[in-house]
Design a protein around this motif. Structure first.
Motif, PDB file in Angstrom:
ATOM      1  N   ILE A  46     -11.751  -8.618 -10.621  1.00  0.00           N
ATOM      2  CA  ILE A  46     -11.976  -7.179 -10.718  1.00  0.00           C
ATOM      3  C   ILE A  46     -13.343  -6.806 -10.139  1.00  0.00           C
ATOM      4  CG2 ILE A  46     -12.381  -5.303 -12.359  1.00  0.00           C
ATOM      5  CD1 ILE A  46     -10.305  -6.626 -14.169  1.00  0.00           C
ATOM      6  N   ALA A  47     -14.371  -7.596 -10.479  1.00  0.00           N
ATOM      7  CA  ALA A  47     -15.711  -7.333  -9.942  1.00  0.00           C
ATOM      8  C   ALA A  47     -15.698  -7.398  -8.422  1.00  0.00           C
ATOM      9  CB  ALA A  47     -16.701  -8.338 -10.521  1.00  0.00           C
ATOM     10  N   HIS A  48     -14.982  -8.362  -7.868  1.00  0.00           N
ATOM     11  CA  HIS A  48     -14.823  -8.514  -6.414  1.00  0.00           C
ATOM     12  C   HIS A  48     -14.256  -7.230  -5.810  1.00  0.00           C
ATOM     13  CE1 HIS A  48     -11.941  -9.412  -3.126  1.00  0.00           C
ATOM     14  NE2 HIS A  48     -12.848 -10.277  -2.698  1.00  0.00           N
ATOM     15  N   ASP A  49     -13.195  -6.690  -6.401  1.00  0.00           N
ATOM     16  CA  ASP A  49     -12.532  -5.505  -5.858  1.00  0.00           C
ATOM     17  C   ASP A  49     -13.414  -4.265  -5.975  1.00  0.00           C
ATOM     18  OD1 ASP A  49     -10.431  -7.247  -5.532  1.00  0.00           O
ATOM     19  OD2 ASP A  49      -9.394  -6.593  -7.349  1.00  0.00           O
ATOM     20  N   VAL A  50     -14.077  -4.106  -7.114  1.00  0.00           N
ATOM     21  CA  VAL A  50     -14.908  -2.925  -7.326  1.00  0.00           C
ATOM     22  C   VAL A  50     -16.113  -2.924  -6.388  1.00  0.00           C
ATOM     23  CG1 VAL A  50     -16.442  -1.776  -8.982  1.00  0.00           C
ATOM     24  CG2 VAL A  50     -14.181  -2.564  -9.710  1.00  0.00           C
ATOM     25  N   VAL A  51     -16.762  -4.079  -6.213  1.00  0.00           N
ATOM     26  CA  VAL A  51     -17.932  -4.147  -5.331  1.00  0.00           C
ATOM     27  C   VAL A  51     -17.543  -3.831  -3.884  1.00  0.00           C
ATOM     28  CG1 VAL A  51     -19.649  -5.714  -4.339  1.00  0.00           C
ATOM     29  CG2 VAL A  51     -19.237  -5.725  -6.793  1.00  0.00           C
ATOM     30  N   ILE A  52     -16.410  -4.353  -3.429  1.00  0.00           N
ATOM     31  CA  ILE A  52     -15.965  -4.070  -2.066  1.00  0.00           C
ATOM     32  C   ILE A  52     -15.657  -2.584  -1.905  1.00  0.00           C
ATOM     33  CG2 ILE A  52     -14.084  -4.448  -0.416  1.00  0.00           C
ATOM     34  CD1 ILE A  52     -14.003  -7.343  -1.316  1.00  0.00           C
ATOM     35  N   ALA A  53     -14.993  -1.984  -2.899  1.00  0.00           N
ATOM     36  CA  ALA A  53     -14.704  -0.546  -2.837  1.00  0.00           C
ATOM     37  C   ALA A  53     -15.989   0.274  -2.777  1.00  0.00           C
ATOM     38  CB  ALA A  53     -13.858  -0.137  -4.045  1.00  0.00           C
ATOM     39  N   LEU A  54     -16.977  -0.096  -3.583  1.00  0.00           N
ATOM     40  CA  LEU A  54     -18.264   0.612  -3.563  1.00  0.00           C
ATOM     41  C   LEU A  54     -18.971   0.436  -2.227  1.00  0.00           C
ATOM     42  CD1 LEU A  54     -19.637  -0.231  -7.135  1.00  0.00           C
ATOM     43  CD2 LEU A  54     -18.648   1.922  -6.346  1.00  0.00           C
ATOM     44  N   GLY A  55     -18.856  -0.759  -1.636  1.00  0.00           N
ATOM     45  CA  GLY A  55     -19.475  -0.996  -0.335  1.00  0.00           C
ATOM     46  C   GLY A  55     -18.886  -0.112   0.747  1.00  0.00           C
ATOM     47  N   VAL A  56     -17.576   0.062   0.751  1.00  0.00           N
ATOM     48  CA  VAL A  56     -16.935   0.936   1.740  1.00  0.00           C
ATOM     49  C   VAL A  56     -17.374   2.383   1.534  1.00  0.00           C
ATOM     50  CG1 VAL A  56     -14.725   1.852   2.548  1.00  0.00           C
ATOM     51  CG2 VAL A  56     -14.964  -0.583   2.077  1.00  0.00           C
ATOM     52  N   LEU A  57     -17.458   2.826   0.291  1.00  0.00           N
ATOM     53  CA  LEU A  57     -17.907   4.188   0.015  1.00  0.00           C
ATOM     54  C   LEU A  57     -19.360   4.385   0.452  1.00  0.00           C
ATOM     55  CD1 LEU A  57     -16.288   4.683  -3.503  1.00  0.00           C
ATOM     56  CD2 LEU A  57     -15.558   5.705  -1.349  1.00  0.00           C
ATOM     57  N   ALA A  58     -20.188   3.349   0.282  1.00  0.00           N
ATOM     58  CA  ALA A  58     -21.573   3.433   0.766  1.00  0.00           C
ATOM     59  C   ALA A  58     -21.607   3.490   2.290  1.00  0.00           C
ATOM     60  CB  ALA A  58     -22.382   2.236   0.260  1.00  0.00           C
ATOM     61  N   LEU A  59     -20.672   2.785   2.944  1.00  0.00           N
ATOM     62  CA  LEU A  59     -20.625   2.780   4.409  1.00  0.00           C
ATOM     63  C   LEU A  59     -20.243   4.146   4.964  1.00  0.00           C
ATOM     64  CD1 LEU A  59     -20.649   1.212   7.119  1.00  0.00           C
ATOM     65  CD2 LEU A  59     -18.244   0.674   6.693  1.00  0.00           C
TER      66      LEU A  59
ATOM     67  N   VAL B 220      -9.506  -0.708 -11.148  1.00  0.00           N
ATOM     68  CA  VAL B 220      -9.598  -1.775 -12.142  1.00  0.00           C
ATOM     69  C   VAL B 220      -8.228  -2.037 -12.768  1.00  0.00           C
ATOM     70  CG1 VAL B 220     -10.555  -2.380 -14.399  1.00  0.00           C
ATOM     71  CG2 VAL B 220     -12.030  -1.403 -12.641  1.00  0.00           C
ATOM     72  N   GLY B 221      -7.534  -0.970 -13.154  1.00  0.00           N
ATOM     73  CA  GLY B 221      -6.220  -1.132 -13.756  1.00  0.00           C
ATOM     74  C   GLY B 221      -5.203  -1.723 -12.804  1.00  0.00           C
ATOM     75  N   TYR B 222      -5.221  -1.261 -11.550  1.00  0.00           N
ATOM     76  CA  TYR B 222      -4.267  -1.781 -10.569  1.00  0.00           C
ATOM     77  C   TYR B 222      -4.543  -3.252 -10.277  1.00  0.00           C
ATOM     78  CZ  TYR B 222      -1.208  -1.779  -6.495  1.00  0.00           C
ATOM     79  OH  TYR B 222      -0.191  -2.055  -5.610  1.00  0.00           O
ATOM     80  N   SER B 223      -5.809  -3.604 -10.144  1.00  0.00           N
ATOM     81  CA  SER B 223      -6.175  -4.975  -9.821  1.00  0.00           C
ATOM     82  C   SER B 223      -5.757  -5.936 -10.931  1.00  0.00           C
ATOM     83  CB  SER B 223      -7.688  -5.068  -9.582  1.00  0.00           C
ATOM     84  OG  SER B 223      -8.089  -6.397  -9.343  1.00  0.00           O
TER      85      SER B 223
ATOM     86  N   LEU C 164      -7.402   3.638  -1.873  1.00  0.00           N
ATOM     87  CA  LEU C 164      -6.985   2.921  -0.668  1.00  0.00           C
ATOM     88  C   LEU C 164      -7.718   1.589  -0.532  1.00  0.00           C
ATOM     89  CD1 LEU C 164      -6.708   5.714   2.071  1.00  0.00           C
ATOM     90  CD2 LEU C 164      -4.899   4.165   1.347  1.00  0.00           C
ATOM     91  N   VAL C 165      -9.030   1.647  -0.629  1.00  0.00           N
ATOM     92  CA  VAL C 165      -9.824   0.428  -0.487  1.00  0.00           C
ATOM     93  C   VAL C 165      -9.553  -0.524  -1.638  1.00  0.00           C
ATOM     94  CG1 VAL C 165     -12.151  -0.501  -0.247  1.00  0.00           C
ATOM     95  CG2 VAL C 165     -11.604   1.729   0.731  1.00  0.00           C
ATOM     96  N   GLY C 166      -9.473   0.020  -2.854  1.00  0.00           N
ATOM     97  CA  GLY C 166      -9.263  -0.817  -4.024  1.00  0.00           C
ATOM     98  C   GLY C 166      -7.919  -1.527  -4.025  1.00  0.00           C
ATOM     99  N   ILE C 167      -6.876  -0.841  -3.560  1.00  0.00           N
ATOM    100  CA  ILE C 167      -5.546  -1.466  -3.524  1.00  0.00           C
ATOM    101  C   ILE C 167      -5.523  -2.607  -2.519  1.00  0.00           C
ATOM    102  CG2 ILE C 167      -3.146  -1.081  -2.816  1.00  0.00           C
ATOM    103  CD1 ILE C 167      -3.391   1.718  -4.060  1.00  0.00           C
ATOM    104  N   VAL C 168      -6.119  -2.382  -1.352  1.00  0.00           N
ATOM    105  CA  VAL C 168      -6.155  -3.452  -0.335  1.00  0.00           C
ATOM    106  C   VAL C 168      -6.958  -4.640  -0.857  1.00  0.00           C
ATOM    107  CG1 VAL C 168      -6.950  -4.061   1.976  1.00  0.00           C
ATOM    108  CG2 VAL C 168      -5.855  -1.861   1.584  1.00  0.00           C
ATOM    109  N   ALA C 169      -8.142  -4.373  -1.415  1.00  0.00           N
ATOM    110  CA  ALA C 169      -8.975  -5.461  -1.939  1.00  0.00           C
ATOM    111  C   ALA C 169      -8.295  -6.157  -3.109  1.00  0.00           C
ATOM    112  CB  ALA C 169     -10.338  -4.915  -2.365  1.00  0.00           C
ATOM    113  N   GLY C 170      -7.649  -5.383  -3.987  1.00  0.00           N
ATOM    114  CA  GLY C 170      -6.976  -5.970  -5.141  1.00  0.00           C
ATOM    115  C   GLY C 170      -5.793  -6.835  -4.761  1.00  0.00           C
ATOM    116  N   THR C 171      -5.032  -6.402  -3.750  1.00  0.00           N
ATOM    117  CA  THR C 171      -3.902  -7.208  -3.291  1.00  0.00           C
ATOM    118  C   THR C 171      -4.388  -8.509  -2.672  1.00  0.00           C
ATOM    119  OG1 THR C 171      -2.639  -5.176  -2.853  1.00  0.00           O
ATOM    120  CG2 THR C 171      -1.860  -7.209  -1.816  1.00  0.00           C
TER     121      THR C 171
END
Length: 299
Positions: free
Chosen positions: A165-178, A195-198, A266-273
């Motif tokens: 979950i931490a992996h997915d959330v950090v990647i999602a935050l990184g894309v939003l920062a980008l 978090v729930g989907y992951s 969008l980012v979270g689903i891709v990272a979570g999958t």
């Protein structure tokens, strides 16, 4: 494809993505909107048919150049009220009452009739409280999942799930920062949904691993985990694709109001999958090999 045997490659990819995300967060940071940073919220009734783009043009006009309103967020309400289009304007304009009067005057000059429905000033203290509550919600959710999965499966399953979950959330935050989009309260809902989907995808893999452990306790662990992942692969891909179709449609046709929410999804689903297929199963195996078993049995 033997996913578990190639775990070092997938761990390296995940590590690289997380490192880039952390660098982006440190360098660019998140662009918090007025819900977090403080500002002014104006709800105004304008002539029927007025669009958000037209209001943005007024806010970016030379008449209001001194207020620097180019980054303001304009949200038209879905239904007309008393024959008017009601818009909500979120801006970081400083100057108090004088600045608000200047904005209203510019709107009158452009649209004629303007109905003042609501005016709110959001202080930075409230914004800090929202950030604190959002972080608290993530921590509580993570701890709750760790406890539940540890009891339902075993503690190494819970630890692997929380790291995923931490992996997915950090990647999602990184894309939003980008991309630098202005983030308001829908962003919190998006992160918690990720978090729930992951965790849902992760539990599917863990449940199959546990079942195969019961049926084949002497089977080679690498083969067992790899076969468990492949047995859930079709379900993971089909679920993620159908969800992505809906989220993509919402992103492009759902209006500006929910763009931050859907982009986070969008980012979270891709990272979570990705993490549920290539990371968490192999991560659990590594934890099982390196961390001693406890007396508590799997449920």
């Amino acid at each position: 494809m033997n996913i578990v045997e190639n775990r070092k490659l997938f761990f390296a990819i995940s590590g690289g993505l997380v490192l880039v995300a952390v660098i982006l967060l440190l360098v660019n940071g998140l662009n918090f909107g007025i819900d977090f940073a403080g500002g002014t919220l104006l709800e105004r009734g304008l002539p029927a048919g007025t669009t958000a783009a037209q209001v943005q043009e007024v806010l970016a006009s030379e008449a209001l150049a001194s207020l620097d309103l180019g980054g303001s967020f304009v949200q038209p309400l879905d239904e007309a009220v008393e024959g008017q289009t009601v818009v909500i304007i979120r801006t970081r304009a400083e100057g108090g009452t004088a600045a608000i009067e200047q904005i209203d005057q510019a709107l009158r000059e452009r649209f004629g009739e303007v109905t003042i429905r609501r005016t709110e000033l959001v202080g930075p203290v409230i914004g800090r409280e929202l950030v604190r509550n959002a972080l608290l919600a993530l921590v509580v959710a993570g701890v709750g999942m760790l406890i539940y999965i540890s009891l339902r499966f075993e503690y190494r399953f819970g630890l692997a799930a929380v790291l995923g979950i931490a992996h997915d959330v950090v990647i999602a935050l990184g894309v939003l920062a980008l991309v630098g989009r202005e983030l308001n309260t829908p962003f919190i809902a998006g992160i918690l949904t990720v978090v729930g989907y992951s965790i849902n995808n992760t539990i599917v893999v863990f449940d199959r691993i546990r079942e195969n452990l019961r049926l084949n306790p002497r089977k080679n662990l690498v083969e067992l985990v790899n076969s468990s992942i492949h047995q859930t692969l079709a379900r993971q891909i089909n679920t993620s694709l159908t969800t992505l179709f809906a989220v993509v449609a919402l992103y492009f046709f759902g209006g500006s109001t929910i763009k931050d929410f859907t982009l986070t999804l969008l980012v979270g689903i891709v990272a979570g999958t990705y993490s549920s297929i290539f990371v968490v199963g192999a991560l659990w195996m590594v934890l099982r090999e390196r961390m001693p078993a406890r007396a508590a049995k799997s449920a």
